[in-house]
Design a protein around this motif. Structure first.
Motif, PDB file in Angstrom:
ATOM      1  N   CYS A   6      -5.639   8.942   5.140  1.00  0.00           N
ATOM      2  CA  CYS A   6      -4.286   9.382   5.517  1.00  0.00           C
ATOM      3  C   CYS A   6      -4.036  10.794   4.992  1.00  0.00           C
ATOM      4  O   CYS A   6      -3.500  11.656   5.709  1.00  0.00           O
ATOM      5  CB  CYS A   6      -3.219   8.444   4.944  1.00  0.00           C
TER       6      CYS A   6
ATOM      7  N   ARG B  75      -8.526   4.056   2.757  1.00  0.00           N
ATOM      8  CA  ARG B  75      -7.615   4.314   3.878  1.00  0.00           C
ATOM      9  C   ARG B  75      -6.531   5.314   3.468  1.00  0.00           C
ATOM     10  O   ARG B  75      -6.093   6.124   4.284  1.00  0.00           O
ATOM     11  CB  ARG B  75      -6.950   3.014   4.330  1.00  0.00           C
TER      12      ARG B  75
ATOM     13  N   TYR C 225       1.237   0.920   7.491  1.00  0.00           N
ATOM     14  CA  TYR C 225      -0.140   1.308   7.190  1.00  0.00           C
ATOM     15  C   TYR C 225      -0.201   2.257   6.010  1.00  0.00           C
ATOM     16  O   TYR C 225       0.571   3.177   5.976  1.00  0.00           O
ATOM     17  CB  TYR C 225      -0.754   1.981   8.419  1.00  0.00           C
ATOM     18  N   PRO C 226      -1.100   2.130   5.055  1.00  0.00           N
ATOM     19  CA  PRO C 226      -2.135   1.094   4.921  1.00  0.00           C
ATOM     20  C   PRO C 226      -1.658  -0.150   4.184  1.00  0.00           C
ATOM     21  O   PRO C 226      -2.475  -0.914   3.696  1.00  0.00           O
ATOM     22  CB  PRO C 226      -3.220   1.803   4.113  1.00  0.00           C
ATOM     23  N   TYR C 227      -0.346  -0.327   4.102  1.00  0.00           N
ATOM     24  CA  TYR C 227       0.229  -1.459   3.384  1.00  0.00           C
ATOM     25  C   TYR C 227       0.709  -2.543   4.355  1.00  0.00           C
ATOM     26  O   TYR C 227       1.611  -3.317   4.028  1.00  0.00           O
ATOM     27  CB  TYR C 227       1.419  -0.993   2.538  1.00  0.00           C
ATOM     28  N   HIS C 228       0.135  -2.597   5.565  1.00  0.00           N
ATOM     29  CA  HIS C 228       0.646  -3.528   6.576  1.00  0.00           C
ATOM     30  C   HIS C 228       0.417  -4.984   6.189  1.00  0.00           C
ATOM     31  O   HIS C 228       1.170  -5.853   6.598  1.00  0.00           O
ATOM     32  CB  HIS C 228       0.066  -3.196   7.944  1.00  0.00           C
TER      33      HIS C 228
END
Lengths: 362, 362, 362
Positions: free
Chosen positions: A254, A250, C246-249
């Protein structure tokens, strides 16, 4: 691919990135990739899907490596093979691969292997920097892309800019003095020197990120560590292709959204994820622009991996697109267009491959 | 489990890793774990699923802690309880747990708690290193595994190799001098000393990784930080079990694929994910070899957590396997074999538990 | 939103966080967000879903920016707009936005922009610290929250505690001396000074985390880097809202579970994920307590982004809840209650907004 016939024990070892025998009581066939091989390959050898590994290996030996390779590669639907020629071992050439597959092939030159060959023939450290740059330029005449495994060799947290000439000379001196045949290049200064030489050619530069073999410290393969290099190299126009990326795919996606010269290719992740390929592809399709996601198999060693990589990727993509069209979220023509981009057109545009006459890719 | 009857207010607090009251206007029941408890537990107490928390707690009090515990544990389907005995508080012993559950139990010895007990009885710093190693060896005679919470105490980014004897003596001196009763062990040198002592016994060593309570800096619980230690300890043959791992469970699974002595156990993540357990289990099943993924509940404090952990895990696994078989991606016998491995056989092999006579695990 | 009519070329650029033209052969419409705009917006302009971008843009120009804005905002179902007023460019005010939408609006004050305005009017470095604190306090009288983009400016790995007065004075001196009009605040000492001033007001403090524009080093936007600050600021009672992530949600959701004053708002991630919004929302719903997850759109520039953000989020949430209820994992009343919490009630409670008379939010 491995040129000689693969012994049954060696076959299972080629299904994993591990460098050791399986843990006591376990088998490398008991993985998503092992199950995917058992699903897709036996029918092409006249067996039932999911037949036991022993039966598959026996039938494989009976048919012979050449026939098995031809059957599996031709069924993969892959027309053009872009092959990293920098791996060790007695492997088939891109030309041999293409011939077995009935397709065509082009070469991706691995920078670190190129530098090691240069070092083998350049005993004088003072001559190395120019010889390396020359070798990169010469390779650019026939290769379609360069590839770096800096993630393994020094980690992706290297300094972003090009090294100063004096730094390169001094690093080359240290390396060539200490070097014995077969010693791998791990010096970050010399690796940066190669990356910038490659960037100067304008060819796409592939960078291994994420999951790989046990040499790798996976944290140092986080594609986000490349942010500084991505920014620094942007003005050269050199396209960067972030390979694999798992479990950071992911983040790679990005970067492909944020920077015009960055592409994402989740190759290796798909085969290893097996039945979960659709989940991984879907995650990459969240942030990656549809014109910047690439298909690959990362296949190596076994023809099975080309077939499985292709079947899993196209099956995953089809399943996702069908669902999204059925939900009304995407239109059918858009879905068909994105499938064509991701499976072929993006790669043809990026690597400047000749177009293919319209036909079903199988 | 907590031995005394749990008061209604204390019950909700045992559903979270947080150490504080819920935010104004919120309840700890309003989490995936809270909803999972309300789904699975009320029917075993004669209530409807999803009944209000107050009603459940009232019925729980009416039946009494002993009866509730027996009903929930027996319905969990767990036969053998491996219990970390190093937690603080007035908790049931493994034997009491087994008796209530009608199963059997074995002990996992928490290294840091063991060292703290040694320190309580070893006023002389010079005697600590040998006393700690002795205690580890003695514990190995009856325990089935060791466990470390280094992630909480010093972070997983500790130096990979064993500490030198002089380092250990000096760290022991500092710790024992400054120490007051109840002071926890946080010194990375002394923790490494324990880890290497445990590795020397050949018993599996469990390591907390990922999500835990607020003491933890979650970034320092990334299992990939253990890469150096994993490599360093590999020659001892000591199996390492990476516990929990969330949200880094895919990384833990990668390590289980790469290194023969590494296993993954996503215990705690499953209960907290509730209805999303299948998503988390599926992610772990991408890279973890099927012979190296383990079931656990990380249950502690409440008998509800054993039941919910077991129901969520087996429900998630069944749902995934059924879908994969229905799609033709896996064969039904393979799916049944993997379920048996993950739910029991891998643990029995790794922890050298006696085999169970063939019967339905409920 | 951008106040002037958006030119067709500029429209596509507002669909991405990238600061550059799309890569050769690609279009910013070929992203999940682009596809989501084409799905949801054309019908409100009298066109078919998924019509070609050119047709949509032509119809948009024909109707005029005012009419398009009104139609899209009113269809979004958003009643109360909390607007970050610290973005550059000729943007509509919260009041104008509310009027076009037929709803109401309140202001979120961006700390870094506030400090830059203070610096514009405070030539003497010695006066800056007090002037900044005064400005924060004055803003707190009318704003409903503060917001910081420290992730972009200095990274979230800043020192957790409040800076000493002497440090602030000296940093202010350096900044104001070197500063030219338009120079952005990037000094971590001055940013910490602002964060602590904001925490002192008791208003919620929003922090950008995760994915953003190319200025950001995404690794330095990992919400877990805030762990030290979260602990340090806890005693003030200041609620912290971790935006986007995101992508650390999933990590942001863990923090919301662990700390009573932490909330998660996955705003921006939802729009960019498009058809994958449900996957991202589901991941946030694993660990975040249901009373601590917030809806937002992160819309900016285009009215399309409000509509798309709202449709994707509510559609994703409905799809998830319906599935969970159908599986029996959740009860229908619980699902309805959680939907109300996440879509409105949590925000109303946290930001102390007046309650809305019961009605369908569309």
């Amino acid at each position: 691919m491995v040129r000689t016939t693969v012994a049954p024990g060696a076959f299972a070892a080629l299904l994993t990135e591990s460098d050791a025998p399986p843990a006591p009581g376990t088998s490398f066939f008991d993985t998503q990739l092992g199950f995917a091989v058992r699903r897709w390959c036996p029918p092409l050898l006249g067996l039932l899907p999911h037949c036991p590994p022993e039966r598959y290996l026996a039938r494989r030996a009976e048919l012979g490596a050449g026939e098995v390779t031809r059957r599996l590669l031709r069924a993969s639907g892959i027309r053009t093979f872009l092959v990293d020629t920098g791996l060790p071992g007695d492997l088939t050439t891109p030309g041999e691969l293409a011939e077995a597959a009935g397709g065509d092939a082009a070469e991706v030159v691995r920078l670190e292997s190129l530098a090691e060959r240069v070092a083998d023939h350049t005993p004088a450290a003072g001559a190395y920097p120019e010889a390396a740059v020359d070798a990169v330029r010469r390779a650019a005449r026939t290769a379609v892309a360069f590839k770096s495994v800096a993630a393994y060799r020094c980690g992706l947290d290297f300094a972003p800019g090009p090294p100063a000439p004096a730094e390169v000379r001094s690093a080359a001196g240290r390396w060539l003095t200490a070097r014995r045949p077969g010693t791998r290049l791990t010096d970050p200064v010399l690796i940066r020197h190669l990356l910038w030489a490659a960037a100067g050619t304008g060819l796409p530069l592939q960078l291994h990120t994420g999951f790989g073999d046990p040499d790798l410290d996976l944290r140092r393969g986080d594609p986000l560590l490349l942010t500084g290099f991505i920014r620094a190299v942007r003005h050269t126009g050199c396209p960067l292709v972030l390979l694999h990326g798992y479990p950071y795919h992911r983040s790679a996606a990005c970067l492909a959204q944020l920077y015009p010269h960055v592409y994402a290719d989740i190759g290796l992740a798909v085969g290893h994820a097996g039945v979960r390929a659709a989940a991984v592809v879907a995650e990459a399709l969240e942030l990656a622009p549809f014109g910047k996601l690439l298909f690959s198999t990362d296949a190596y060693g076994l023809p099975e991996l080309y077939l499985v990589g292709a079947r899993l990727f196209t099956g995953a993509l089809s399943a996702l697109l069908e669902r999204w069209v059925a939900e009304g979220a995407w239109s059918a023509p858009d879905a068909a267009r994105v499938a064509a981009l991701v499976c072929a057109d993006n790669a043809r545009r990026l690597y400047r491959l000749s177009p293919v006459p319209p036909a079903s890719p199988g």
